[in-house]
Design a protein around this motif. Structure first.
Motif, short mmCIF file in Angstrom:
data_model
loop_
_atom_site.label_atom_id
_atom_site.label_comp_id
_atom_site.label_asym_id
_atom_site.label_seq_id
_atom_site.Cartn_x
_atom_site.Cartn_y
_atom_site.Cartn_z
N THR A 1 43.31 20.79 74.65
CA THR A 1 44.58 21.30 74.13
C THR A 1 44.35 22.12 72.87
OG1 THR A 1 45.91 19.52 75.07
CG2 THR A 1 46.78 20.61 73.11
N GLN A 2 45.06 23.25 72.77
CA GLN A 2 45.02 24.10 71.59
C GLN A 2 46.44 24.25 71.04
OE1 GLN A 2 42.26 27.64 71.93
NE2 GLN A 2 42.49 27.14 74.09
N THR B 1 47.55 25.49 76.05
CA THR B 1 47.54 26.29 74.84
C THR B 1 48.98 26.63 74.46
OG1 THR B 1 45.38 27.26 75.37
CG2 THR B 1 46.75 28.43 73.76
N ARG C 1 51.17 28.58 71.54
CA ARG C 1 51.11 29.50 70.40
C ARG C 1 52.52 29.67 69.83
NH1 ARG C 1 48.48 31.78 74.61
NH2 ARG C 1 46.20 32.06 74.46
N ASP D 1 50.06 27.61 79.51
CA ASP D 1 49.84 28.59 78.45
C ASP D 1 51.21 29.11 78.03
OD1 ASP D 1 49.36 31.13 77.08
OD2 ASP D 1 47.30 30.95 77.77
#
Length: 481
Positions: A285-286, A304, A306, A320
């Protein structure tokens, strides 16, 4: 409270050629912010009376970051005379005439050096009588660094550069970390003595230490607890090492704050992210940028996010997402792609292999799988059938689709925007919707199915399909008539 007797000089004029990059070294991202931003944050935390940042290469780009992160900093442009000594000389000249305190010199490429370490360093300097104090460290490998040479009694004697050191001096493991604290009067006096009479033609700040010792002034060296604190970044390998160390610190900090991180080695969290207690992060995981994750949410694996907002008890799996909002109790994934301005309402669902963009999907609504939802709003409690495409682009411009609440759309629909589908409406499987649908209506494409009996035998004789068809049981065989 502002330390009226402290000025900080941030050295940010270097070119950073070893990065081999068109982007200035100090602007390379580290945990989501530029390298130099970490140093500026440390300078701000020390609450000095004055901060001077010296720039040169890619001056405007660096100055813009400094102005945003630390607007109170004075920006000084280093002239054609190279060297750290010249940079400090110009910075000192920019200090107010009535300032007579201490000058702390730090490097813009040492991002892990924290305010607590520097506060202790400053306190140690002020407790003694030294005109200058050097920060030192004991790295695992001292190769390439200047060595701190001490007397038999353990007092600081001098700094010897690697190329000038004897075998005995090379065996010393205490190194110069490149961070200095000077009394301003002594610093000014010795800066005036610096010359460029050396092989590189530069004014070196380390020469100030030697000049102070020659003048009979006391200099001390204070080691840091851990060498990684003063690790600099000169190339991308060192950037990677520093990023890994910083991420480990960030992850551990969130673990201690109540976040479950199942595999810290594969989990990356940026500095600006905010996680609530009882969040769970699964492997791979980011959490990137200013992402906020509320309590009870489960993120990952292989996800991910952002600059996203994740609500309480939401579930995001193998996804994502960028600039997306996933509200409380909603679920996303696996294998979903959420592009900017996606909003999924409370208890909603975006399922497997779904892409969304500029889409507002209401509370309890579902886009279960294999669909594209772009430039659309979906009301509450609606279900978008599998394989549905929102055809939002006509070759020239994007158009919007509005789907009402409690709508049921069939599988493999195409919504040709701009259209509106009213509350409670249905659409049949395989329908291409080109006109708006009133509330409560059923939209279907009226094209009756036609079966051409005997087509395979007539057109594909002797094939396996033909043989299977010929041998297929008749309806009377099935009923036993």
């Amino acid at each position: 409270m502002t330390d009226a007797r402290l000025a900080i000089v941030v050295l940010a004029a270097g070119q950073g050629t070893r990065m081999k990059s068109s982007l200035p070294k100090l602007l390379h991202p580290l945990a989501g912010v530029p390298i130099v931003s970490h140093v500026l944050a440390t300078a701000r935390a020390l609450d000095a009376a004055h901060v001077v940042t010296v720039v040169r290469h890619e001056r405007d780009l660096l100055a813009a970051v400094v102005a945003e992160d630390l607007p109170e900093s004075t920006i000084v442009d280093q002239d054609e005379i190279p060297g750290t000594g010249r940079a400090v000389e110009q910075a000192v000249a920019a200090l107010p005439a009535d300032f007579d305190g201490d000058v702390l010199v730090i490097n813009g490429d040492v991002p892990l050096l924290n305010a607590a370490t520097l506060a202790s360093f400053i306190a140690s300097h002020r407790q003694g009588n030294a005109a200058g104090t050097v920060l030192s460290a004991y790295p695992d490998d001292a190769t390439g660094y200047g060595r701190i040479i001490r007397s038999v009694e353990g007092a600081f004697d001098r700094i010897v550069e690697q190329k000038d050191a004897t075998d005995a001096e090379l065996a010393v493991t205490e190194i110069n970390a490149g961070v200095y604290l000077f009394g301003l009067a002594a610093l000014r006096e010795q800066l005036a003595q610096l010359t460029t009479a050396n092989a590189q033609g530069e004014k070196y700040l380390t020469d100030v230490i030697e000049l102070l010792r020659r003048a009979g002034s006391e200099v001390s060296a204070v080691p840091v607890a851990d060498a990684w604190i003063v690790a600099g970044i000169n190339d991308r390998a060192q950037l990677g090492d520093t990023a890994q160390k910083l991420n480990a610190l960030i992850v551990r900090g969130w673990q201690l704050a109540g976040v479950t991180v199942q595999d810290p080695a594969t989990t990356w969290i940026d500095l600006k992210a905010v996680l609530a207690a009882d969040v769970t992060l699964l492997p791979g995981t980011q959490i990137i940028g200013a992402t906020v994750v509320a309590t009870g949410a489960i993120v990952g694996p292989d996800t991910t996010l952002r600059d996203c907002e994740i609500g309480e008890n939401a579930r995001v799996n193998r996804t994502d997402a960028t600039f997306a909002v996933i509200e409380a109790g909603a679920s996303v994934g696996p294998f979903s792609y959420l592009r900017p301005n996606t909003v999924l309402g409370a208890d909603g669902k975006i399922g497997a292999f779904v892409e969304t963009k500029n889409a507002q999907i209401g509370a309890g609504s579902k886009v279960p799988h294999l669909s594209y939802v772009g430039d659309a709003t979906v009301g509450e409690g609606s279900n978008i059938g599998a394989g549905t495409i929102f055809a939002n682009y006509d070759g020239v411009a994007k158009h919007h689709s509005a789907i009402g609440s409690h709508v049921r759309t069939g599988s493999h629909n195409v919504f040709v925007a701009p259209i509106t589908i009213g509350d409670g409406a249905y659409t049949g499987a395989g329908t291409v919707v080109r006109k708006s649908v009133p509330a409560g209506a059923l939209a279907i494409n009226v094209t009756p199915q036609r079966n051409m009996d005997g087509w395979v035998h007539a057109n594909r004789p002797g094939t396996a399909a033909d043989t299977a068809a010929v041998n297929a049981p008749t309806s009377s065989d099935k009923t036993g008539e």
